[in-house]
Design an enzyme around this catalytic site. Structure first.
Site, PDB file in Angstrom:
ATOM      1  N   HIS A  26      -3.159  59.916 119.772  1.00  0.00           N
ATOM      2  CA  HIS A  26      -3.747  59.213 120.919  1.00  0.00           C
ATOM      3  C   HIS A  26      -5.188  59.661 121.103  1.00  0.00           C
ATOM      4  O   HIS A  26      -5.462  60.723 121.676  1.00  0.00           O
ATOM      5  CB  HIS A  26      -2.957  59.475 122.201  1.00  0.00           C
ATOM      6  CG  HIS A  26      -3.388  58.578 123.336  1.00  0.00           C
ATOM      7  ND1 HIS A  26      -2.668  57.473 123.708  1.00  0.00           N
ATOM      8  CD2 HIS A  26      -4.465  58.621 124.161  1.00  0.00           C
ATOM      9  CE1 HIS A  26      -3.283  56.864 124.723  1.00  0.00           C
ATOM     10  NE2 HIS A  26      -4.385  57.560 125.004  1.00  0.00           N
ATOM     11  N   CYS A  27      -6.106  58.856 120.605  1.00  0.00           N
ATOM     12  CA  CYS A  27      -7.534  59.112 120.787  1.00  0.00           C
ATOM     13  C   CYS A  27      -8.236  57.759 120.842  1.00  0.00           C
ATOM     14  O   CYS A  27      -7.638  56.717 120.565  1.00  0.00           O
ATOM     15  CB  CYS A  27      -8.098  60.000 119.680  1.00  0.00           C
ATOM     16  SG  CYS A  27      -7.752  59.425 118.000  1.00  0.00           S
ATOM     17  N   HIS A  28      -9.499  57.781 121.218  1.00  0.00           N
ATOM     18  CA  HIS A  28     -10.236  56.540 121.428  1.00  0.00           C
ATOM     19  C   HIS A  28     -11.559  56.557 120.684  1.00  0.00           C
ATOM     20  O   HIS A  28     -12.107  57.624 120.384  1.00  0.00           O
ATOM     21  CB  HIS A  28     -10.522  56.336 122.926  1.00  0.00           C
ATOM     22  CG  HIS A  28      -9.322  56.395 123.807  1.00  0.00           C
ATOM     23  ND1 HIS A  28      -8.401  55.379 123.879  1.00  0.00           N
ATOM     24  CD2 HIS A  28      -8.891  57.364 124.657  1.00  0.00           C
ATOM     25  CE1 HIS A  28      -7.446  55.712 124.743  1.00  0.00           C
ATOM     26  NE2 HIS A  28      -7.722  56.916 125.227  1.00  0.00           N
ATOM     27  N   TYR A  44     -14.595  50.556 134.024  1.00  0.00           N
ATOM     28  CA  TYR A  44     -15.414  51.761 133.918  1.00  0.00           C
ATOM     29  C   TYR A  44     -16.305  51.658 132.686  1.00  0.00           C
ATOM     30  O   TYR A  44     -16.031  50.877 131.772  1.00  0.00           O
ATOM     31  CB  TYR A  44     -14.540  53.019 133.827  1.00  0.00           C
ATOM     32  CG  TYR A  44     -13.676  53.086 132.581  1.00  0.00           C
ATOM     33  CD1 TYR A  44     -14.115  53.729 131.430  1.00  0.00           C
ATOM     34  CD2 TYR A  44     -12.409  52.496 132.548  1.00  0.00           C
ATOM     35  CE1 TYR A  44     -13.324  53.789 130.285  1.00  0.00           C
ATOM     36  CE2 TYR A  44     -11.619  52.549 131.414  1.00  0.00           C
ATOM     37  CZ  TYR A  44     -12.076  53.198 130.286  1.00  0.00           C
ATOM     38  OH  TYR A  44     -11.298  53.258 129.154  1.00  0.00           O
ATOM     39  N   ARG A 119      -1.082  47.636 123.285  1.00  0.00           N
ATOM     40  CA  ARG A 119      -1.033  48.434 124.511  1.00  0.00           C
ATOM     41  C   ARG A 119      -1.178  47.537 125.727  1.00  0.00           C
ATOM     42  O   ARG A 119      -2.005  46.622 125.747  1.00  0.00           O
ATOM     43  CB  ARG A 119      -2.154  49.465 124.506  1.00  0.00           C
ATOM     44  CG  ARG A 119      -2.045  50.521 125.601  1.00  0.00           C
ATOM     45  CD  ARG A 119      -3.292  51.367 125.668  1.00  0.00           C
ATOM     46  NE  ARG A 119      -3.063  52.649 126.341  1.00  0.00           N
ATOM     47  CZ  ARG A 119      -4.024  53.355 126.922  1.00  0.00           C
ATOM     48  NH1 ARG A 119      -5.271  52.916 126.929  1.00  0.00           N
ATOM     49  NH2 ARG A 119      -3.760  54.510 127.495  1.00  0.00           N
ATOM     50  N   HIS A 176       0.939  59.692 127.850  1.00  0.00           N
ATOM     51  CA  HIS A 176       0.554  60.778 128.769  1.00  0.00           C
ATOM     52  C   HIS A 176       1.710  61.362 129.586  1.00  0.00           C
ATOM     53  O   HIS A 176       1.559  61.636 130.782  1.00  0.00           O
ATOM     54  CB  HIS A 176      -0.523  60.281 129.739  1.00  0.00           C
ATOM     55  CG  HIS A 176      -1.744  59.736 129.076  1.00  0.00           C
ATOM     56  ND1 HIS A 176      -2.339  60.320 127.976  1.00  0.00           N
ATOM     57  CD2 HIS A 176      -2.496  58.614 129.353  1.00  0.00           C
ATOM     58  CE1 HIS A 176      -3.403  59.612 127.625  1.00  0.00           C
ATOM     59  NE2 HIS A 176      -3.508  58.574 128.421  1.00  0.00           N
ATOM     60  N   ASP A 243      -6.223  62.669 123.377  1.00  0.00           N
ATOM     61  CA  ASP A 243      -6.764  61.748 124.374  1.00  0.00           C
ATOM     62  C   ASP A 243      -8.291  61.804 124.414  1.00  0.00           C
ATOM     63  O   ASP A 243      -8.908  61.347 125.373  1.00  0.00           O
ATOM     64  CB  ASP A 243      -6.183  61.995 125.770  1.00  0.00           C
ATOM     65  CG  ASP A 243      -6.504  60.866 126.751  1.00  0.00           C
ATOM     66  OD1 ASP A 243      -6.671  59.716 126.301  1.00  0.00           O
ATOM     67  OD2 ASP A 243      -6.599  61.131 127.969  1.00  0.00           O
ATOM     68  N   ASN A 248     -11.904  58.813 132.296  1.00  0.00           N
ATOM     69  CA  ASN A 248     -11.384  58.842 133.668  1.00  0.00           C
ATOM     70  C   ASN A 248     -10.482  60.033 133.930  1.00  0.00           C
ATOM     71  O   ASN A 248      -9.497  59.935 134.663  1.00  0.00           O
ATOM     72  CB  ASN A 248     -10.608  57.545 133.977  1.00  0.00           C
ATOM     73  CG  ASN A 248     -11.459  56.314 133.838  1.00  0.00           C
ATOM     74  OD1 ASN A 248     -12.517  56.207 134.450  1.00  0.00           O
ATOM     75  ND2 ASN A 248     -11.019  55.379 132.993  1.00  0.00           N
TER      76      ASN A 248
END
Length: 289
Positions: A26-28, A44, A119, A176, A243, A248
């Protein structure tokens, strides 16, 4: 429109050495905005966190594989993620956000590009409950591809939507640790509902976001009992992720090296560590050792 805090730029080298083929599940990837603009209707604005910075982070942490999760700030434009997957030499997979009008051809192209699921956000500050007609339509379209669903939700909503998740015709992954709050304790109903779901063969849970679960702050040790309980409930269907770059995140921006050092506290033996960090992700995302 909120502006996100940037991630900690000085990643610590972890004391814990992860096993070969560890996957950050889980990363962006964010931007760079000059090449991959953010969605006009985003909730955001993140600082750029491009693929080269993700690669540098993983080199410091000893991580070889990753699952890049499309975040809402890029909307349904998955270009930045697909570009990163294409340059990874087979080491990356992706989770997309798709249009309700996506055709079989569109989805087949995403599958060829390395996408393995979609997602949906249920989190209130990101828009809340999605259009459920769209939700059901997308699930039926991705089902023939063998994809899964990733759900990002608020802890308080888990008991209410658990029945819907149980009835899904495809596997689903909860982000999460369900965003439960450590201060509410292990007996809180949202966490008990999460554990009941975790015992389903169709349910997977990501043990990322300790900084989101914690209410005491660094080193986020109050999140450990929750993660350990999920490992005990479903050792073959837990995933781990950083993450990064922690969009946020709120008050406490974690250092990703410190998050890696929580792993042996969550999964205390070699067998559990290999499942959490490598084997489960390899099975779900189709990595070949």
């Amino acid at each position: 429109m909120d502006t996100c805090q940037a991630p900690d730029p000085d990643t610590h080298t972890p004391r814990f050495s992860v096993p070969p083929h560890t996957c950050d599940a889980h990363c962006h990837i964010f931007g760079p905005a000059a090449r991959f603009p953010y969605a006009a209707d985003r909730a955001y604005t993140p600082p750029d966190a491009p693929k080269d910075r993700l690669a540098a982070l993983h080199a410091t942490l000893g991580i070889e594989r990753a699952v890049i999760v499309q975040a809402s700030c890029h909307g349904t434009d998955n270009s930045a993620m697909i570009d990163a997957i294409a340059s990874s030499g087979g080491r990356y997979r992706g989770i997309a956000i798709v249009e309700h009008s996506s055709t079989e051809k569109d989805l087949a192209e995403l599958d060829q590009a390395g996408i393995r699921g979609v997602r949906f956000n249920f989190v209130k500050h990101l828009g809340g409950m999605p259009d459920m007609d769209v939700f059901r339509r997308v699930i039926e379209r991705i089902r023939p591809l063998g994809w899964h669903l990733v759900v990002h939700l608020d802890a308080g909503d888990i008991p209410e939507i658990a029945g819907m998740l149980r009835a899904l015709p495809i596997p689903f992954v909860i982000d999460h640790i369900g965003r439960v709050k450590a201060s509410a304790g292990l007996e809180q109903e949202p966490f008990r509902a999460l554990l009941r779901l975790a015992r389903l063969d169709s349910c997977w849970v990501k043990l990322c976001g300790a900084e989101r679960v914690s209410t005491t702050g660094p080193p986020f040790h109050d999140a450990i009992p929750f993660a350990r309980a999920v490992v005990e409930a479903a050792p073959d269907r837990v995933l781990w992720g950083t993450d990064w770059p922690h969009p946020n995140v709120g008050r406490y921006m974690p250092n990703d090296g410190d998050l890696v050092d929580l792993i042996p506290l969550i999964a205390p033996d070699d067998i559990l560590q290999r499942k959490l960090l490598r084997d489960n992700a390899a099975r779900l995302y189709g990595f070949n050792d």
